[in-house]
Design an enzyme around this catalytic site. Sequence first.
Site, PDB file in Angstrom:
ATOM      1  N   TYR A 219      10.504  -1.088   8.309  1.00  0.00           N
ATOM      2  CA  TYR A 219       9.360  -1.172   8.486  1.00  0.00           C
ATOM      3  C   TYR A 219       8.654  -0.522   9.727  1.00  0.00           C
ATOM      4  O   TYR A 219       7.770   0.167   9.519  1.00  0.00           O
ATOM      5  CB  TYR A 219       9.133  -2.735   8.961  1.00  0.00           C
ATOM      6  CG  TYR A 219       7.908  -3.306   9.180  1.00  0.00           C
ATOM      7  CD1 TYR A 219       7.038  -4.003   8.278  1.00  0.00           C
ATOM      8  CD2 TYR A 219       7.143  -3.035  10.465  1.00  0.00           C
ATOM      9  CE1 TYR A 219       5.833  -4.426   8.438  1.00  0.00           C
ATOM     10  CE2 TYR A 219       5.783  -3.590  10.320  1.00  0.00           C
ATOM     11  CZ  TYR A 219       5.284  -4.368   9.619  1.00  0.00           C
ATOM     12  OH  TYR A 219       4.052  -4.711   9.830  1.00  0.00           O
TER      13      TYR A 219
ATOM     14  N   ASP B 263       2.322  -7.940  13.204  1.00  0.00           N
ATOM     15  CA  ASP B 263       3.045  -6.882  12.756  1.00  0.00           C
ATOM     16  C   ASP B 263       4.194  -6.442  13.607  1.00  0.00           C
ATOM     17  O   ASP B 263       5.370  -5.792  13.026  1.00  0.00           O
ATOM     18  CB  ASP B 263       2.241  -5.665  12.400  1.00  0.00           C
ATOM     19  CG  ASP B 263       1.504  -6.078  11.387  1.00  0.00           C
ATOM     20  OD1 ASP B 263       1.555  -6.687  10.306  1.00  0.00           O
ATOM     21  OD2 ASP B 263       0.596  -5.218  11.208  1.00  0.00           O
TER      22      ASP B 263
ATOM     23  N   GLU C 293      -6.177  -6.914   9.259  1.00  0.00           N
ATOM     24  CA  GLU C 293      -5.556  -6.407   7.924  1.00  0.00           C
ATOM     25  C   GLU C 293      -5.414  -7.527   6.941  1.00  0.00           C
ATOM     26  O   GLU C 293      -5.035  -8.615   7.088  1.00  0.00           O
ATOM     27  CB  GLU C 293      -4.267  -5.674   7.980  1.00  0.00           C
ATOM     28  CG  GLU C 293      -4.147  -4.964   6.879  1.00  0.00           C
ATOM     29  CD  GLU C 293      -2.906  -3.692   6.992  1.00  0.00           C
ATOM     30  OE1 GLU C 293      -2.314  -3.767   7.966  1.00  0.00           O
ATOM     31  OE2 GLU C 293      -2.696  -2.804   6.296  1.00  0.00           O
TER      32      GLU C 293
ATOM     33  N   ASP D 260      -3.574  -8.525   4.542  1.00  0.00           N
ATOM     34  CA  ASP D 260      -2.471  -9.473   4.326  1.00  0.00           C
ATOM     35  C   ASP D 260      -2.091 -10.725   5.189  1.00  0.00           C
ATOM     36  O   ASP D 260      -1.575 -11.441   4.846  1.00  0.00           O
ATOM     37  CB  ASP D 260      -0.992  -8.712   4.398  1.00  0.00           C
ATOM     38  CG  ASP D 260      -0.941  -7.830   5.725  1.00  0.00           C
ATOM     39  OD1 ASP D 260      -1.821  -7.459   6.214  1.00  0.00           O
ATOM     40  OD2 ASP D 260       0.273  -7.531   6.169  1.00  0.00           O
TER      41      ASP D 260
ATOM     42  N   HIS E 139      -4.766 -10.438  13.755  1.00  0.00           N
ATOM     43  CA  HIS E 139      -4.811  -9.217  13.145  1.00  0.00           C
ATOM     44  C   HIS E 139      -5.684  -9.314  11.810  1.00  0.00           C
ATOM     45  O   HIS E 139      -5.405 -10.415  10.938  1.00  0.00           O
ATOM     46  CB  HIS E 139      -3.408  -8.668  12.705  1.00  0.00           C
ATOM     47  CG  HIS E 139      -3.381  -7.227  11.949  1.00  0.00           C
ATOM     48  ND1 HIS E 139      -4.281  -6.471  12.305  1.00  0.00           N
ATOM     49  CD2 HIS E 139      -2.434  -6.713  11.536  1.00  0.00           C
ATOM     50  CE1 HIS E 139      -4.056  -5.377  11.589  1.00  0.00           C
ATOM     51  NE2 HIS E 139      -2.689  -5.531  10.952  1.00  0.00           N
TER      52      HIS E 139
ATOM     53  N   HIS F  81      -1.101  -3.515  14.972  1.00  0.00           N
ATOM     54  CA  HIS F  81      -0.834  -2.124  14.248  1.00  0.00           C
ATOM     55  C   HIS F  81      -2.558  -1.612  13.892  1.00  0.00           C
ATOM     56  O   HIS F  81      -2.403  -0.117  13.593  1.00  0.00           O
ATOM     57  CB  HIS F  81      -0.275  -2.706  12.829  1.00  0.00           C
ATOM     58  CG  HIS F  81      -0.435  -1.679  11.645  1.00  0.00           C
ATOM     59  ND1 HIS F  81      -0.922  -2.121  10.387  1.00  0.00           N
ATOM     60  CD2 HIS F  81      -0.480  -0.343  11.535  1.00  0.00           C
ATOM     61  CE1 HIS F  81      -1.046  -1.358   9.431  1.00  0.00           C
ATOM     62  NE2 HIS F  81      -0.638  -0.167  10.075  1.00  0.00           N
TER      63      HIS F  81
ATOM     64  N   HIS G 255       0.676  -1.229  -0.067  1.00  0.00           N
ATOM     65  CA  HIS G 255       0.042   0.062  -0.105  1.00  0.00           C
ATOM     66  C   HIS G 255       0.855   1.361   0.140  1.00  0.00           C
ATOM     67  O   HIS G 255       0.839   1.984   0.715  1.00  0.00           O
ATOM     68  CB  HIS G 255      -0.975   0.056   1.069  1.00  0.00           C
ATOM     69  CG  HIS G 255      -0.713  -0.276   2.686  1.00  0.00           C
ATOM     70  ND1 HIS G 255       0.357   0.562   2.979  1.00  0.00           N
ATOM     71  CD2 HIS G 255      -1.034  -0.899   3.578  1.00  0.00           C
ATOM     72  CE1 HIS G 255       0.267  -0.008   4.253  1.00  0.00           C
ATOM     73  NE2 HIS G 255      -0.305  -0.820   4.736  1.00  0.00           N
TER      74      HIS G 255
ATOM     75  N   HIS H 118       5.814 -10.773   9.533  1.00  0.00           N
ATOM     76  CA  HIS H 118       6.541 -10.554   8.350  1.00  0.00           C
ATOM     77  C   HIS H 118       8.146 -10.847   8.535  1.00  0.00           C
ATOM     78  O   HIS H 118       8.501 -10.280   9.953  1.00  0.00           O
ATOM     79  CB  HIS H 118       6.246  -9.174   8.071  1.00  0.00           C
ATOM     80  CG  HIS H 118       4.848  -8.699   7.679  1.00  0.00           C
ATOM     81  ND1 HIS H 118       4.316  -8.996   6.554  1.00  0.00           N
ATOM     82  CD2 HIS H 118       3.942  -7.659   8.429  1.00  0.00           C
ATOM     83  CE1 HIS H 118       2.884  -8.793   6.691  1.00  0.00           C
ATOM     84  NE2 HIS H 118       2.596  -7.833   7.577  1.00  0.00           N
TER      85      HIS H 118
HETATM   86 FE1  FEO Z   1      -1.049  -4.270   9.683  1.00  0.00          FE
HETATM   87 FE2  FEO Z   1       0.914  -7.070   8.259  1.00  0.00          FE
HETATM   88  O1  FEO Z   1      -0.748  -5.832   8.659  1.00  0.00           O
END
Ligand code: FEO
Length: 399
Positions: free
Chosen positions: A191, A163, A81, A83, A79, A144, A24, A224
Amino acid sequence: MRSVPVSEHITWVGAVDWNLRDFHGFETSRGSTYNAYLVSGSDKVALIDTVKTQFVGELLSRISDVMDPAKIDLIVVNHIEPDHNSGLVQVMAACPNARVVASASGVRGIAEYHDGLVVEAVGAADVIDLGGVTLDFLPASMVHWPDSMFTYCPEDAVLMCNDAFGQHLASAERFADEVGVELALEELRVYYSNILLPLGTQVGKVLAKVAAAGWAPTTIAPSHGVIWRGEAVGRALAAYEEWGSDDALRDKVVVVYSTMWNSTDELAKTVADAVASQGVDVELFDLAVASIAQIMREILDARGLLFGSPTLHHGMLYRVAGFLQVLAGLKPVGRIGAAFGSYGWSSGATKQIGERMTEIGIEVVQEPYTQKFRPTADELEAARVWAIEFAGKVKAAGV
Ligand code: FEO
């Protein structure tokens, strides 16, 4: 595909997105991963987090390296989100016996994202026993998103924090000490600068809650990038503490600009050189070629910001406006700044940049340096004097 043991009861079964170059708007030059973990007790098996829709096949393949996905008893959504959560429904179809849990906010978000899908809420008071291996939970609001949650396995001292402590780093290796801790820390910094910068206070509060809960992870397994273990755990924790502290800023100026016919480029290089002459560190970026993610990496610890643009159609160039929009979202605090730039027949850009800096919360500490047409030698000298004055203010603000 291959799974990777993390600890006695935990196995990595995530996906590697080697080709991701844009998250994004965040340039991810080294790709990313969507980590997921199997936690196995004597009675039950839990899957911690899922992956992006297009990586569900890879996730299921890695789970199948260990067990039949249909035998998974629990899915924990740390989470929502996309992803991590967009593939949830597909994963649930492959794990028909699994109970699904998330934070209270996550439960609401899952229903909204997945057309009314109902899952169960868990919170700090809950413990799920998998048979000699347990899972504890901690709401981690705004690390996040409001729904974010940490999951901890005390028997293995592994913190699965989504995250937090993540990096956009694709690799065949799964641990920071395998890819090299310095590389992992570098990507941790990029990050943090581009995702967590506006959330530093919340990050600090959640880490304080982790300590208050008596959690003492020897492995930090984010969603991640690579996993932190051994000495790397302390390095990652220390980095977060440094970046989130009130004195993270130092005598450093980041010069960011765009140019039309090189007058603003000449000014940028002149002011950067003048700032450096005062013993203040400088980084310079032309937005036509620079990555905003790397600019943010440098802004993380810079007290001074100098932004430049020529005037086009009475305002700043679109690249500068776009950069300032990203910066506004990342809410840098404690910085001072000033604008510079050139114009041909109508000025306006430097005034507009100064106003935008103020809106963002950057204290504009001097009038802009505005240049008509190409700077002469005398005008470049005037720009040098202007920049030296700014460097003095950067140093004074740090005392
Ligand atoms: Fe806030 Fe890796 O998503």
